[in-house]
Design a protein around this motif. Structure first.
Motif, PDB file in Angstrom:
ATOM      1  N   GLY A 180      -2.817  25.531  29.002  1.00  0.00           N
ATOM      2  CA  GLY A 180      -4.085  26.190  29.291  1.00  0.00           C
ATOM      3  C   GLY A 180      -4.042  27.225  30.390  1.00  0.00           C
ATOM      4  O   GLY A 180      -5.087  27.618  30.907  1.00  0.00           O
ATOM      5  N   ALA A 181      -2.851  27.693  30.762  1.00  0.00           N
ATOM      6  CA  ALA A 181      -2.746  28.709  31.815  1.00  0.00           C
ATOM      7  C   ALA A 181      -3.444  29.996  31.372  1.00  0.00           C
ATOM      8  O   ALA A 181      -3.371  30.379  30.196  1.00  0.00           O
ATOM      9  CB  ALA A 181      -1.287  28.996  32.145  1.00  0.00           C
ATOM     10  N   PRO A 182      -4.104  30.688  32.290  1.00  0.00           N
ATOM     11  CA  PRO A 182      -4.862  31.896  31.940  1.00  0.00           C
ATOM     12  C   PRO A 182      -3.973  33.134  31.847  1.00  0.00           C
ATOM     13  O   PRO A 182      -4.126  34.100  32.588  1.00  0.00           O
ATOM     14  CB  PRO A 182      -5.854  32.014  33.096  1.00  0.00           C
ATOM     15  N   VAL A 183      -3.023  33.117  30.914  1.00  0.00           N
ATOM     16  CA  VAL A 183      -2.074  34.222  30.768  1.00  0.00           C
ATOM     17  C   VAL A 183      -1.936  34.589  29.296  1.00  0.00           C
ATOM     18  O   VAL A 183      -2.155  33.759  28.410  1.00  0.00           O
ATOM     19  CB  VAL A 183      -0.681  33.874  31.344  1.00  0.00           C
ATOM     20  N   LYS A 184      -1.554  35.843  29.063  1.00  0.00           N
ATOM     21  CA  LYS A 184      -1.252  36.322  27.712  1.00  0.00           C
ATOM     22  C   LYS A 184       0.020  37.164  27.750  1.00  0.00           C
ATOM     23  O   LYS A 184       0.318  37.802  28.769  1.00  0.00           O
ATOM     24  CB  LYS A 184      -2.400  37.161  27.156  1.00  0.00           C
ATOM     25  N   ALA A 185       0.757  37.158  26.657  1.00  0.00           N
ATOM     26  CA  ALA A 185       1.902  38.047  26.516  1.00  0.00           C
ATOM     27  C   ALA A 185       1.394  39.451  26.206  1.00  0.00           C
ATOM     28  O   ALA A 185       0.531  39.619  25.343  1.00  0.00           O
ATOM     29  CB  ALA A 185       2.823  37.558  25.413  1.00  0.00           C
ATOM     30  N   VAL A 186       1.943  40.452  26.912  1.00  0.00           N
ATOM     31  CA  VAL A 186       1.480  41.831  26.734  1.00  0.00           C
ATOM     32  C   VAL A 186       2.609  42.796  26.368  1.00  0.00           C
ATOM     33  O   VAL A 186       2.359  43.966  26.089  1.00  0.00           O
ATOM     34  CB  VAL A 186       0.756  42.341  28.002  1.00  0.00           C
ATOM     35  N   GLY A 187       3.856  42.326  26.381  1.00  0.00           N
ATOM     36  CA  GLY A 187       5.001  43.158  26.033  1.00  0.00           C
ATOM     37  C   GLY A 187       6.197  42.267  25.749  1.00  0.00           C
ATOM     38  O   GLY A 187       6.171  41.068  26.061  1.00  0.00           O
ATOM     39  N   ALA A 188       7.256  42.837  25.151  1.00  0.00           N
ATOM     40  CA  ALA A 188       8.398  42.015  24.767  1.00  0.00           C
ATOM     41  C   ALA A 188       9.688  42.821  24.740  1.00  0.00           C
ATOM     42  O   ALA A 188       9.677  44.043  24.596  1.00  0.00           O
ATOM     43  CB  ALA A 188       8.157  41.375  23.405  1.00  0.00           C
ATOM     44  N   TRP A 189      10.802  42.104  24.871  1.00  0.00           N
ATOM     45  CA  TRP A 189      12.132  42.658  24.661  1.00  0.00           C
ATOM     46  C   TRP A 189      13.017  41.533  24.179  1.00  0.00           C
ATOM     47  O   TRP A 189      12.603  40.367  24.116  1.00  0.00           O
ATOM     48  CB  TRP A 189      12.692  43.285  25.952  1.00  0.00           C
ATOM     49  N   GLN A 190      14.233  41.832  23.803  1.00  0.00           N
ATOM     50  CA  GLN A 190      15.114  40.823  23.234  1.00  0.00           C
ATOM     51  C   GLN A 190      16.481  40.851  23.883  1.00  0.00           C
ATOM     52  O   GLN A 190      17.061  41.912  24.104  1.00  0.00           O
ATOM     53  CB  GLN A 190      15.266  41.025  21.716  1.00  0.00           C
ATOM     54  N   ASN A 191      16.983  39.664  24.195  1.00  0.00           N
ATOM     55  CA  ASN A 191      18.371  39.477  24.591  1.00  0.00           C
ATOM     56  C   ASN A 191      19.180  39.101  23.350  1.00  0.00           C
ATOM     57  O   ASN A 191      18.630  38.529  22.393  1.00  0.00           O
ATOM     58  CB  ASN A 191      18.507  38.325  25.597  1.00  0.00           C
ATOM     59  N   ASN A 192      20.459  39.364  23.357  1.00  0.00           N
ATOM     60  CA  ASN A 192      21.346  38.808  22.354  1.00  0.00           C
ATOM     61  C   ASN A 192      21.155  37.285  22.348  1.00  0.00           C
ATOM     62  O   ASN A 192      21.345  36.634  23.373  1.00  0.00           O
ATOM     63  CB  ASN A 192      22.793  39.172  22.719  1.00  0.00           C
ATOM     64  N   PRO A 193      20.755  36.684  21.222  1.00  0.00           N
ATOM     65  CA  PRO A 193      20.510  35.240  21.208  1.00  0.00           C
ATOM     66  C   PRO A 193      21.710  34.414  21.661  1.00  0.00           C
ATOM     67  O   PRO A 193      21.540  33.310  22.189  1.00  0.00           O
ATOM     68  CB  PRO A 193      20.158  34.953  19.741  1.00  0.00           C
TER      69      PRO A 193
END
Length: 326
Positions: free
Chosen positions: A90-103
């Motif tokens: 329930g934390a008051p946060v949202k994802a607003v951007g993304a990037w990817q690492n080599n899995p």
């Protein structure tokens, strides 16, 4: 009169300058080990910021989440799984951007003398992982791949610093870290990767920029966050295209040998992502997986965990990069 008018003009100009400076919004940013911030700085993307940026660096994603939840940060950079847990709580946060690492830059390490040469050798062993994070997800996936049940091993929930110490001291037989801990452990401690077998990758390698809902409700902070996301995407491309200068800058920033930071960069291969609704399904898959193993006690719907409205500039940068790479 002319002199008085000149002084009056200077005074007015100074007053306007100070007023504008005073109105500069401040973004409080938390990052894991500072690699994104180092890329922003080394690439020149921190120059001429129309806002103030205050950085705090952390050893792992969970403390970033805690600081965001407590209101000590406006924006945090962290992996998808630490975000999943605070969102579920329930934390008051949202994802607003993304990037990817080599899995594959999230890996299972062991000592050469620990007797682990294949996944089935994990049976009966003690393994260090970060609870609810990338390492935890990886080891559950690897055990499933090996036909082992979680109760056939002993998981020790440790942060990355303690996990490394536990492996090198012999307190555990394996440890599931990410970069730069992999590069440091393999090069300094002489640890080795446990072969993960076939069947494709287990991890997504996704990381997110997160923002508190309070910051998202502030028009000036929204503008600043959107600008920061665009600058970050540009900085990540610069870092990918200039690995040696970035490795040197990163080593200086974090007081690490360049050989380690270069290995980290080559392994992680960080790249910006187009941040859109396609990411919801990936996070939902992780949520369902963790719920199946009761790491998450309740089922979680992540469809409202994202705010895609600030990513237009960053998405343009990511799309252009992907088109030129293909």
């Amino acid at each position: 009169m002319r002199l008085a008018a000149l002084f009056a003009g200077i005074t007015l100009a100074l007053s306007l300058h100070h007023a504008l400076a005073a109105e500069k919004v401040t973004l409080r940013l938390g990052d894991v080990k500072g690699d994104r911030f180092a890329a922003l700085k080394a690439s020149g993307e921190l120059e001429n910021l129309p806002y103030e940026l205050k950085l705090t660096a952390f050893d792992a994603g969970a403390p970033v989440q805690e600081a965001l939840n407590a209101g000590a940060l406006d924006v945090g950079f962290t992996g998808d799984l630490p975000f999943l847990f605070v969102y579920a709580a329930g934390a008051p946060v949202k994802a607003v951007g993304a990037w990817q690492n080599n899995p594959d830059s999230i890996a299972l390490l062991t000592r050469p003398d620990a007797g682990i040469h294949r996944l089935q050798d994990l049976k009966g062993k003690q393994i260090a992982v970060n609870r609810g994070g990338w390492g935890h997800y990886l080891i559950l996936g690897l055990l499933e791949r090996a036909g082992l049940k979680p109760d056939e091993v002993t998981l020790r929930f440790l942060g990355p610093v303690d996990g490394r110490a536990a492996l090198t001291s012999g307190a555990v037989s394996a440890w599931a870290p990410w970069e730069p801990y992999i590069a440091t452990s393999t090069q300094v401690d002489g640890t080795v990767r446990v072969p993960q077998g076939g069947g494709g990758g287990i991890m997504s390698g996704y990381s997110y920029a997160l923002a508190r809902k309070e910051a998202l409700a502030d028009p000036e902070k929204r503008k600043a966050i959107a600008d920061l996301l665009t600058r970050l995407a540009k900085a990540q491309i610069w870092a990918a295209q200039h690995p040696q200068p970035f490795a040197q800058a990163l080593g200086k920033s974090l007081n690490m040998p360049t050989a380690i930071t270069r290995s980290w960069i080559d392994d992680a291969r960080i790249r910006p992502l187009v941040f859109d609704s396609s990411l919801i399904a990936t996070l939902q898959k992780s949520a369902d997986f963790f719920h199946r193993y009761q790491v998450l006690p309740d089922a979680v719907d992540v469809s409202d965990a994202f705010d895609f409205s600030l990513a237009d500039g960053a998405n343009q940068v990511a799309r252009h990069y992907q088109e030129n790479k293909s």
